[in-house]
Write an enzyme that holds these catalytic residues in place. Structure first.
Site, PDB file in Angstrom:
ATOM      1  CG  PHE B 118      -2.386   0.037   0.908  1.00 19.08           C
ATOM      2  CD1 PHE B 118      -3.223   0.993   1.463  1.00 19.08           C
ATOM      3  CD2 PHE B 118      -2.934  -0.888   0.037  1.00 19.08           C
ATOM      4  CE1 PHE B 118      -4.581   1.027   1.155  1.00 19.08           C
ATOM      5  CE2 PHE B 118      -4.284  -0.867  -0.271  1.00 19.08           C
ATOM      6  CZ  PHE B 118      -5.118   0.104   0.296  1.00 19.08           C
ATOM      7  CD  GLN B 230      -5.442  10.532   2.990  1.00 18.51           C
ATOM      8  OE1 GLN B 230      -6.239   9.629   3.191  1.00 18.51           O
ATOM      9  NE2 GLN B 230      -4.158  10.400   3.246  1.00 18.51           N
ATOM     10  CG  HIS B 232      -8.507   8.366  -1.766  1.00 17.78           C
ATOM     11  ND1 HIS B 232      -8.259   7.907  -3.049  1.00 17.78           N
ATOM     12  CD2 HIS B 232      -8.295   7.301  -0.951  1.00 17.78           C
ATOM     13  CE1 HIS B 232      -7.917   6.634  -2.991  1.00 17.78           C
ATOM     14  NE2 HIS B 232      -7.934   6.242  -1.743  1.00 17.78           N
ATOM     15  CG  LEU B 246     -12.320   4.816  -1.742  1.00 22.56           C
ATOM     16  CD1 LEU B 246     -11.315   5.955  -1.706  1.00 22.56           C
ATOM     17  CD2 LEU B 246     -12.341   4.098  -0.403  1.00 22.56           C
ATOM     18  CD  GLU B 249      -3.161   3.925  -0.900  1.00 24.24           C
ATOM     19  OE1 GLU B 249      -3.756   4.951  -0.580  1.00 24.24           O
ATOM     20  OE2 GLU B 249      -2.151   3.506  -0.311  1.00 24.24           O
ATOM     21  NE  ARG B 280      -4.904   6.638   0.780  1.00 23.98           N
ATOM     22  CZ  ARG B 280      -5.864   6.120   1.513  1.00 23.98           C
ATOM     23  NH1 ARG B 280      -6.564   6.882   2.334  1.00 23.98           N
ATOM     24  NH2 ARG B 280      -6.133   4.834   1.452  1.00 23.98           N
ATOM     25  CG  HIS B 344     -10.621   9.386   1.836  1.00 24.10           C
ATOM     26  ND1 HIS B 344     -11.746   8.624   1.716  1.00 24.10           N
ATOM     27  CD2 HIS B 344      -9.650   8.544   2.293  1.00 24.10           C
ATOM     28  CE1 HIS B 344     -11.475   7.370   2.090  1.00 24.10           C
ATOM     29  NE2 HIS B 344     -10.219   7.296   2.446  1.00 24.10           N
ATOM     30  NE  ARG B 378      -6.831   7.784   6.895  1.00 22.87           N
ATOM     31  CZ  ARG B 378      -7.061   6.864   5.975  1.00 22.87           C
ATOM     32  NH1 ARG B 378      -6.327   5.758   5.938  1.00 22.87           N
ATOM     33  NH2 ARG B 378      -8.020   7.030   5.077  1.00 22.87           N
TER      34      ARG B 378
END
Lengths: 491, 541
Positions: B118, B230, B232, B246, B249, B280, B344, B378
């Site tokens: 990730f 954040q 995204h 969404l 990821e 991100r 996000h 994050r």
């Protein structure tokens, strides 16, 4: 952007005794879902409209509603003009909001076993198809058994199976599921078809739980009797009159007139033993329309009564015997007239030949026009034809050639899944609901395409219940009668 | 004085996402616990929608030290190191809990919990269940919650915390019909999640309205780093009404590639080492820049493509993505997706101690409602870990609090009654206010910020906060409360953004020149409360 008109069920518990439909026209962006239409109504026309939503992306189940009578998620289904939006078929709190509380309580929780148990990958993979449930309760809202008995419901059974497959769970889920109505399921498959996640509850939960129950000796005694009968006779019912097979002395039946195609005929236990005259009608209709019909005598019970009740010990034997009976004769198309047999051959068998329901077959080739009969009729969709095989238009097209058809809502008659033999009161209660619907149509005749439905519904209506091939055969007989008298047939 | 119904308990949990439910399960071991959820419990919030995974150190070759460093670096070193240490230390234990409770995570051939790579992590430590990890976690938690002694109040909205002197003694709540009652509690846990619904384009569910930030702020608690939003990088762009949803990821984790309209894999210009698996904030800025410079699609997005992957991999690892896009007419096995940044997660929030105490006695917080764990940005997979780690800690700490006598301030009850009564006489449609707020925040407090636009947006949010919102009936007053919470949250974001005169993590000030980076910066947390605001400075050595 485009204008969409929606019809929405409104219900205010403080003012209304029952819901009423309101029409709203809203302007929406292209691709808008029903949820966005509801937002538009709420934001720009009527802020009192009550509805649920959270994720807006098909993952939480909050927005489950009925769209033109069919359960779906408002956030995933496209808004189209003219649709009817109603709450799920559950107790309504207000407008589109229903009371879900009681149903969450019926969902069992995993009870961790003592000691660290780590599942194997294979166990994880077996659970996964049962795990994507978003608890929208659409399945609960369409379950006929829950209307008339104490049944925890489809998703509760799904959860029981999910737990039964999990080595980390410490409880006896088989006894628990038997105790919360496992055997009340009629295998109508309405739950599966309503599920936005397409979870195959009947095959992957109910039948598998019943198979596990069988291993524990918990199969209903009436069901064990049927299994014993199939084991010894190859048939799931006893002989009480000359069977269809006995009445057909030949294996190969030639058509009347020109040969158009050859088909194998799978008769099924009920038509063979209990309703042989109906099977003879089917043969008459097939012959009349140019089919050579091959009826292998080695065919036995399709095994559905065993599969639906979890008694699958010798099912492979039955399958092999039935497949061989047709394969040996080089048959490439087998026709069934029993919805249950047809669904079983199509879905539970891997056949080298094509299986078609008789209405599929007749429409594919086209039939000789019968005479019309001066009766009004209604059609009962057999669950194993409507949902098991996705067939609903073909029987109707055939029926309309002979009689006027008035529709009634498609709902399980109550005799499937072993319920008629196992829990007769439940089957009777569901049968009585068919009586009400039939009465509402005002029809003089009830037509269906499944021996269980025909047998069962005839006990719950005073109207004659006839198979679709009987209606066609009667249409031909009327045509012949008129021709013999020199009358022009009414078309 | 009309009597209002009062209910007593030991621990009150507000919110039913991953953090709230985990906290409630834990607290139930200590005393009477009530969990309230403004949605049906377990359905609201972002946890059930979370797709990618939960980060935890499970393998020999991995280490908490590496996870710690990844998180600090990803957070632009704004994170509270102690909170991060707890996060990485306890995530494996909380995974153990979930597995013991029956979570159906993907497993490897070796019968271990599978983990995938990730963004921003040097080791593949993201545990996952297909692309529905959050749903899996919620289903597992809800089973345990239902089996516990926790009393669940469905569709019940907290509109104000109950103050007892300086301490918090519970909350004033509304039921589904808008009827007010009071829940007294020795400890109250805010687990209300985030507030990205204040932006026009967002991944969040309907409940991401910042209720916890607003409730805590109005009661006098400290909030930190509220400017840290954040975006995204990959939200869907079509259809219009479902924009911002969404696109996990995990799509990039499985090998998805980003291209602009020239067909270039543009991440090589922004983070050539990590490419699509950069953090991100970097990718969101990259996409926003590509679009600003004219290499974006008509929908102001770029392309994310997995069609080069075997279709079985997509069907097994990304079934939800496949299903969603098919519903909208795109088969991701054959066609690229169009994606663009979407609001996000809010990294900032209520300031907490390592045992989840806020700055108000009797008030705890966990999950996205808190600040300090994720710093300036994050890492994907750390939020689900956050909910489990700090949910448990908050539940235990709150449960451990002693019983006490709580006095209900009648003046507070009366003022809330007047507030609700005001809505019935209001004149402004809350849906219009919400829409205006979201648009203003997206335009003026988005990815690239400057003081002038922030001030303008602050003023707009303030004006909207004081609009006389209209409720058609008692049942609809909670909608008005929610919109007010959104305005308050927006104000906090703008104020924080104005206070932080640097670009750090997800927060970019294009009007500020700086000579430092996140390691040499003079600044630490921004802080906001009803009585003070500012930005902490690093102590000179």
């Amino acid at each position: 952007m485009k204008d969409i008109t929606l019809r929405v069920a409104r219900f205010d518990p403080e003012k209304d005794t029952e819901p009423h439909i309101e029409s709203y026209t809203v302007r929406l962006h292209n691709g808008a879902r029903i949820l966005h239409a509801l937002h538009a109504i709420h934001d720009t026309i009527d802020p009192t409209l009550a509805y649920r939503y959270c994720c807006g992306s098909g993952q939480c189940g909050s927005c489950a509603i009925r769209i033109n009578g069919v359960p779906g998620l408002a956030c995933m289904e496209e808004a189209r003009t003219g649709i009817l939006v109603e709450p799920l078929r559950l107790p309504v709190v207000r407008d589109l909001v229903v009371d879900l509380g009681p149903f969450f309580k019926d969902l069992a929780s995993l009870v961790p076993k003592e000691g660290a148990v780590i599942p194997k990958k294979a166990e994880i993979e077996s659970i996964k198809p049962l795990r994507s449930c978003i608890e929208c309760m659409a399945c609960i809202s369409v379950c006929p058994a829950m209307d008339v008995t104490e049944f925890a419901g489809p998703t509760a059974m799904r959860q029981e199976m999910r737990l039964a497959l999990d080595p980390r769970d410490g409880n006896d889920r088989i006894r628990e599921s038997v105790g919360t109505g496992l055997f009340t399921c009629t295998s109508c498959q309405a739950c599966w078809k309503a599920c936005p996640k397409n979870i195959e509850i009947p095959g992957k939960a109910i039948e598998k739980l019943r198979a596990l129950a069988n291993r524990e000796g918990l199969t209903l005694p009436r069901h064990t009797e049927v299994a014993a009968l199939i084991r010894s006779t190859g048939r799931s019912v006893t002989r009480t009159e000359p069977t269809f097979m006995e009445l057909m002395d030949k294996t190969e039946i030639e058509p009347v007139g020109e040969l158009r195609a050859e088909v194998g005929f799978f008769v099924g236990c009920m038509y063979n033993m209990r309703l042989p005259k109906t099977a003879l009608d089917a043969i008459e209709v097939l012959r009349r329309n140019g089919f050579r019909v091959i009826i292998p005598r080695e065919q036995v019970c399709c095994g559905s009564p065993l599969i639906r009740t979890g008694q699958i010990e010798f099912i492979e034997l039955l399958k092999r015997r039935n497949i061989e009976a047709f394969k040996f004769r080089g048959i490439d198309t087998v026709v069934t007239m029993c919805a249950g047999c047809g669904s079983t051959l199509k879905n539970d068998y891997k056949t080298p030949f094509t299986v078609m329901d008789i209405s599929e077959l007749l429409l594919k080739y086209g039939i000789e026009q019968p005479a019309r009969l001066p009766v009004t009729a209604t059609y009962h969709d057999p669950c194993h034809l409507l949902r098991g095989q996705g067939i609903s238009e073909q029987p109707r097209t055939l029926i309309r050639q002979v009689v006027d058809l008035t529709e009634m809502p498609a709902w399980c008659c109550g005799s499937g899944g072993g319920v008629r033999s196992g829990i007769p009161e439940e089957a009777a209660a569901l049968g009585e609901k068919r009586r009400e619907e039939i009465q509402k149509t005002g029809a003089e005749v009830v037509i269906s395409s499944c021996p269980f439905c025909e047998f069962h519904i005839s006990e719950h209506t005073d109207k004659p219940v006839k198979n679709i091939t009987t209606i066609l055969a009667e249409g031909y007989r009327e045509k012949d009668r008129k021709k013999a008298l020199g009358e022009k047939p009414v078309s | 004085m009309r009597a209002v119904e009062v209910v007593d308990c030991h621990v009150l949990v507000i919110g039913s996402g991953g953090a709230g439910v985990r906290a409630a399960i834990e607290a139930s071991g200590y005393g009477d616990t009530i969990l309230i959820s403004k949605t049906i419990a377990g359905k609201g919030g972002c946890t059930p929608m979370a797709e990618g995974g939960l980060n935890a150190v499970l393998r020999e070759e991995d280490s908490c030290e590496i996870h710690f460093e990844d998180t600090m670096k990803g957070g632009a070193h704004l994170n509270d190191p102690e909170l991060v240490r707890i996060l990485v230390r306890d995530a494996p234990k909380r995974m153990d809990d979930l597995i013991r409770w029956g979570a159906v995570f993907d497993f490897t051939e070796k019968d271990e919990v599978a983990q995938r790579p990730f963004g921003g992590q040097r080791f593949p430590r993201t545990c996952y269940a297909g692309d529905r990890t959050g749903h899996e976690i919620m289903m597992t938690l809800m089973e345990q919650l239902r089996a516990s002694s926790v009393s669940i109040l469905q569709e019940t909205t907290a509109i104000e915390l109950l103050k007892d002197g300086n301490a918090i003694g519970g909350a004033i709540v509304l039921d589904r019909d808008g009827e007010m009652s009071v829940i007294k509690a020795d400890s109250t846990i805010i687990a209300t999640g985030g507030g990205s619904q204040i932006f026009d384009i967002t991944t969040n569910s309907s409940s991401g309205t910042g209720d916890g930030y607003a409730l805590g702020y109005r009661a006098g608690a400290d909030l930190i780093d509220m400017e840290m939003v954040q975006f995204h990088p990959t939200g869907a762009v079509f259809p219009y009404d479902a924009r911002g949803r969404l696109v996990t990821e995990a799509v990039r984790g499985e090998g998805g590639i980003l291209t602009n309209t020239l067909g270039e894999r543009f991440m090589k210009s922004y983070d050539p080492e990590r490419m699509e698996l950069s953090t991100r904030d970097v990718i969101a800025r990259a996409i926003a820049t590509e679009v600003l410079e004219g290499r974006g699609t008509d929908h102001n997005g770029v392309y994310l493509d997995v069609s080069h992957l075997p279709k079985e991999q997509i069907e097994n690892r990304l079934p939800l993505m496949l299903e969603q896009f098919l519903k909208y007419g795109i088969d991701i096995r054959k066609q690229p997706m169009e994606v663009a940044p979407t609001a996000h997660h809010i990294m900032g929030g209520l300031r907490i101690t390592p045992d989840c105490r806020t700055t108000l006695p009797g008030l705890f917080a966990c999950g996205e409602a808190t600040g300090g764990v994720h710093g300036g940005n994050r890492l994907g997979g750390n939020a689900l870990a956050d909910t489990q780690v700090f949910g448990k800690i908050a539940g235990a700490a709150a449960g451990n609090e002693p019983k006490r006598t709580i006095h209900i301030d009648e003046k507070l009850i009366e003022s809330q009654r007047r507030r609700l009564g005001g809505f019935l006489k209001g004149t402004v449609n809350p849906a219009d206010v919400s829409r205006q707020l979201k648009k203003a925040m997206w335009d003026g407090a988005g990815i690239f910020r400057n003081a002038a636009d922030l001030e303008k947006t602050l003023n707009t949010a303030n004006k909207l906060l004081f609009e006389k919102l209209h409720a058609d009936s008692q049942r609809m007053v909670s909608e008005c409360c929610t919109v007010q919470n959104m305005c308050t949250t927006a104000l906090l974001v703008c104020r924080g953004a104005i206070l932080r005169r640097e670009s750090r993590g997800a927060h970019v000030r294009i009007d500020v020149q700086q000579t430092w980076n996140s390691l040499t910066t003079p600044y630490r947390h921004t802080y906001l409360s009803r009585t003070r605001e500012g930005i902490e400075k690093v102590m000179p050595q």
